[in-house]
Design an enzyme around this catalytic site. Structure first.
Site, mmCIF file in Angstrom:
data_model
loop_
_atom_site.group_PDB
_atom_site.id
_atom_site.type_symbol
_atom_site.label_atom_id
_atom_site.label_comp_id
_atom_site.label_asym_id
_atom_site.label_seq_id
_atom_site.Cartn_x
_atom_site.Cartn_y
_atom_site.Cartn_z
ATOM 1 N N HIS A 202 0.991 -0.938 0.038
ATOM 2 C CA HIS A 202 -0.103 -0.202 0.015
ATOM 3 C C HIS A 202 0.658 1.087 -0.097
ATOM 4 O O HIS A 202 0.268 2.375 -0.383
ATOM 5 C CB HIS A 202 -1.463 -0.133 0.727
ATOM 6 C CG HIS A 202 -2.044 1.102 1.364
ATOM 7 N ND1 HIS A 202 -2.701 1.595 0.755
ATOM 8 C CD2 HIS A 202 -1.233 2.326 2.249
ATOM 9 C CE1 HIS A 202 -3.193 2.714 1.451
ATOM 10 N NE2 HIS A 202 -3.107 3.163 1.782
ATOM 11 N N GLU A 203 1.814 1.225 0.762
ATOM 12 C CA GLU A 203 3.114 2.145 0.666
ATOM 13 C C GLU A 203 3.678 2.365 -0.608
ATOM 14 O O GLU A 203 3.798 3.199 -1.054
ATOM 15 C CB GLU A 203 3.662 2.376 2.035
ATOM 16 C CG GLU A 203 3.080 1.980 2.951
ATOM 17 C CD GLU A 203 1.895 2.755 3.767
ATOM 18 O OE1 GLU A 203 2.512 3.973 3.096
ATOM 19 O OE2 GLU A 203 0.978 3.143 4.752
ATOM 20 N N HIS A 206 1.641 4.472 -3.183
ATOM 21 C CA HIS A 206 0.971 5.657 -3.184
ATOM 22 C C HIS A 206 2.722 6.333 -4.378
ATOM 23 O O HIS A 206 2.438 7.344 -4.716
ATOM 24 C CB HIS A 206 1.799 6.653 -1.629
ATOM 25 C CG HIS A 206 0.370 5.769 -0.836
ATOM 26 N ND1 HIS A 206 -1.094 6.420 -1.767
ATOM 27 C CD2 HIS A 206 0.092 5.929 0.779
ATOM 28 C CE1 HIS A 206 -1.304 6.224 -0.336
ATOM 29 N NE2 HIS A 206 -0.979 5.541 0.818
#
Length: 241
Positions: A202-203, A206
């Site tokens: 998820h990070e 980004h």
């Protein structure tokens, strides 16, 4: 009917007398005072109106405004990028890759330095740091291979860094340029590397989708539009900086 026409004629006569008595049509008298820069006209009902109020947008101003609009749209279109995997399009405007990397480095440095001063930054050889770095590096490598299509040139040759802070916060975040910070509060509730991989993916997503640069672009463009609106129209856009 005759009385109404009489009032209309008298109103026109007074307006004509005022223009003849007080000079040019760019002046009028209000409340016994001569106000310059105004002009009046009388409508068909005999009412006197003030003119020359507000900004006078002549052909040159309209042409300039049209040029700005066309140029702005052309710039926006040239800055559009396709986000990998989701294939969503966004525009990265008024921020360079170098600026984006600089912001990430400064953010990561500040966070880790503050943690080091409070003795909560885990050393690089700590098992938790090694785990986050190992899993995160594998995910970053896959995200940088271009398999999701779209724009991914910014992922090439990134200097990925991973840090772990001893804190009960159940959280992790990433700064632009691949600077990942995780907290022990999150690691303590994760039971497998697969769960950790989901969080770190998820990070990394980004960074892949350039969410930081997109948000900065929106702030920059909104601020510029607001500045132009105040300068040209005398108004402020609600919610703009």
């Amino acid at each position: 009917m005759v009385r109404t026409n009489t009032f209309s004629v008298l109103a026109r006569a007074r307006a004509a007398a005022a223009r003849g008595l007080y000079g040019s049509s760019n002046s009028t008298r209000l409340g016994g005072q001569l106000i310059k820069g105004q002009s009046t006209y009388v409508d068909r009902q005999g009412y006197e109106h003030f003119g020359n109020r507000g900004r006078n947008w002549g052909p040159t101003a309209r042409l300039a405004a049209g040029g700005v609009a066309v140029g702005g749209f052309a710039y926006y279109w040239s800055c559009r990028q396709e986000v990998p995997y989701t294939h969503r399009h966004h525009a990265i405007m008024m921020i360079s890759n170098r600026m984006e990397l600089h912001i990430g480095e400064q953010t990561f440095h500040q966070v880790t330095q503050e943690a080091a001063m409070t003795h909560t930054l885990l050393p690089p050889n700590h098992p938790a740091v090694q785990l986050v770095k190992r899993v995160g590096t594998r995910i970053a490598k896959v995200a940088s291979d271009g398999g999701g299509g779209g724009y991914y040139q910014h992922m090439k040759n990134l200097d990925w860094e991973f840090a772990v802070i001893n804190s009960p916060d159940v959280n992790a975040f990433v700064a632009p340029g691949g600077k990942v910070v995780a907290f022990t509060g999150l690691l303590n509730i994760i039971s497998s590397e697969d769960e950790l991989a989901a969080v770190l993916a998820h990070e990394v997503g980004h960074v892949l989708a350039r969410h930081h640069a997109e948000r900065l672009s929106q702030l920059n463009v909104t601020g510029l539009v607001n500045m132009l609106a105040r300068a040209l129209l005398g108004i402020q856009i609600p919610g703009a900086l």
